[in-house]
Design a protein around this motif. Structure first.
Motif, mmCIF file in Angstrom:
data_model
loop_
_atom_site.group_PDB
_atom_site.id
_atom_site.type_symbol
_atom_site.label_atom_id
_atom_site.label_comp_id
_atom_site.label_asym_id
_atom_site.label_seq_id
_atom_site.Cartn_x
_atom_site.Cartn_y
_atom_site.Cartn_z
ATOM 1 N N ILE A 50 -7.869 -9.904 27.260
ATOM 2 C CA ILE A 50 -8.935 -10.809 27.712
ATOM 3 C C ILE A 50 -9.662 -11.459 26.541
ATOM 4 O O ILE A 50 -10.488 -12.363 26.744
ATOM 5 C CB ILE A 50 -9.951 -10.074 28.605
ATOM 6 N N GLY A 51 -9.378 -11.037 25.331
ATOM 7 C CA GLY A 51 -10.043 -11.624 24.174
ATOM 8 C C GLY A 51 -9.587 -10.949 22.899
ATOM 9 O O GLY A 51 -8.735 -10.048 22.918
ATOM 10 N N VAL A 52 -10.154 -11.381 21.793
ATOM 11 C CA VAL A 52 -9.882 -10.799 20.486
ATOM 12 C C VAL A 52 -11.207 -10.658 19.755
ATOM 13 O O VAL A 52 -12.017 -11.602 19.749
ATOM 14 C CB VAL A 52 -8.917 -11.672 19.652
ATOM 15 N N VAL A 53 -11.432 -9.491 19.160
ATOM 16 C CA VAL A 53 -12.626 -9.297 18.342
ATOM 17 C C VAL A 53 -12.182 -9.177 16.890
ATOM 18 O O VAL A 53 -11.275 -8.414 16.562
ATOM 19 C CB VAL A 53 -13.433 -8.065 18.788
ATOM 20 N N SER A 54 -12.784 -9.987 16.039
ATOM 21 C CA SER A 54 -12.388 -10.045 14.634
ATOM 22 C C SER A 54 -13.564 -9.720 13.734
ATOM 23 O O SER A 54 -14.719 -9.604 14.184
ATOM 24 C CB SER A 54 -11.856 -11.442 14.286
ATOM 25 N N GLU A 55 -13.275 -9.600 12.442
ATOM 26 C CA GLU A 55 -14.340 -9.374 11.468
ATOM 27 C C GLU A 55 -15.368 -10.495 11.535
ATOM 28 O O GLU A 55 -16.568 -10.256 11.368
ATOM 29 C CB GLU A 55 -13.741 -9.293 10.065
#
Length: 231
Positions: A50-55
């Motif tokens: 459902i999404g991507v979490v990045s730095e």
């Protein structure tokens, strides 16, 4: 000859580290550090991306730690300010996720990464379920193919099929990924097509020609420029 890498499935990593949408901020940071990755797919249910979490999604919390943004900054950095106060992956993530499918071409994945300036893409199936991850370094693996492997493919898939009268008149040599076609090509009109087909072989760096027509010695040819028409 080893199977030629053409699709994302040929180079992707199938073991993927991901987090659920309820994962807490510190858990996300610890997971990135433990697995030495800069982004994580965020999953819902049994594995739908459902999404991507990045730095980049995490940094606003530190960026705005000791400052009180003025009205102008607030109007220009609304999304960053929102993420500075977020606590879970569901609130931090970039959504919807930019993804690719396993049967997409390596070139398609490379274009998606370049256009959106991302370093890796989740690989999903038709239902959006996570299958793997593909990174920039994965896409560059095609250039690890041996010169011998490239020469064999160019010979069997291009030269032998195009020059059916006497394919042996065209020699194929590959050095550091650069394909050199030498010998005699009777129909010079074929050169742009040959150049395009050779450049389309995964792992080829460039192509050069040293060819002659009937009754002429081989002569160095300027390599036809890539076709930018997209067709």
């Amino acid at each position: 000859m080893a199977r030629t890498p053409h699709s994302v499935s040929d180079v992707m990593t199938q073991t993927v580290v991901a987090v659920g949408q309820d994962a807490r901020f510190k858990e996300i940071v610890e997971t990135m550090e433990r697995w030495q990755v800069s982004a994580l797919p965020v999953l819902a249910g049994e594995g739908r991306v459902i999404g991507v979490v990045s730095e980049a999604d995490l940094l606003p919390k530190e960026e705005f730690r000791d400052v009180d943004p003025d009205l102008l900054q607030r109007s220009q950095r609304l999304e960053a300010l929102r993420k500075a106060g977020a606590l879970t992956a569901g609130d931090l993530m970039s959504a919807p996720a930019l993804t690719v499918h396993a049967d997409d071409s390596i070139a398609q994945a490379a274009r998606a990464m370049a256009q959106r300036s991302v370093k890796r893409l989740p690989v999903v199936d038709a239902q959006g379920m996570l299958q793997g991850i593909v990174s920039r370094s994965d896409l560059l693996k095609v250039f690890l193919r041996s010169d011998e492997d490239l020469a064999t493919e160019v010979r069997t898939e291009i030269v032998d099929r195009l020059f059916t009268e006497d394919p042996k008149e065209v020699r194929v040599a590959v050095t550091d990924g650069v394909v050199a076609l030498q010998g005699r090509i009777h129909d010079r009109a074929l050169l742009p097509l040959v150049a395009r087909l050779v450049r389309a072989v995964e792992g080829v760096v460039d192509v050069t020609f040293d060819v002659g027509a009937d009754g002429e010695p081989g002569a160095e040819e300027e390599t036809p420029a890539p076709d930018d028409s997209g067709t």
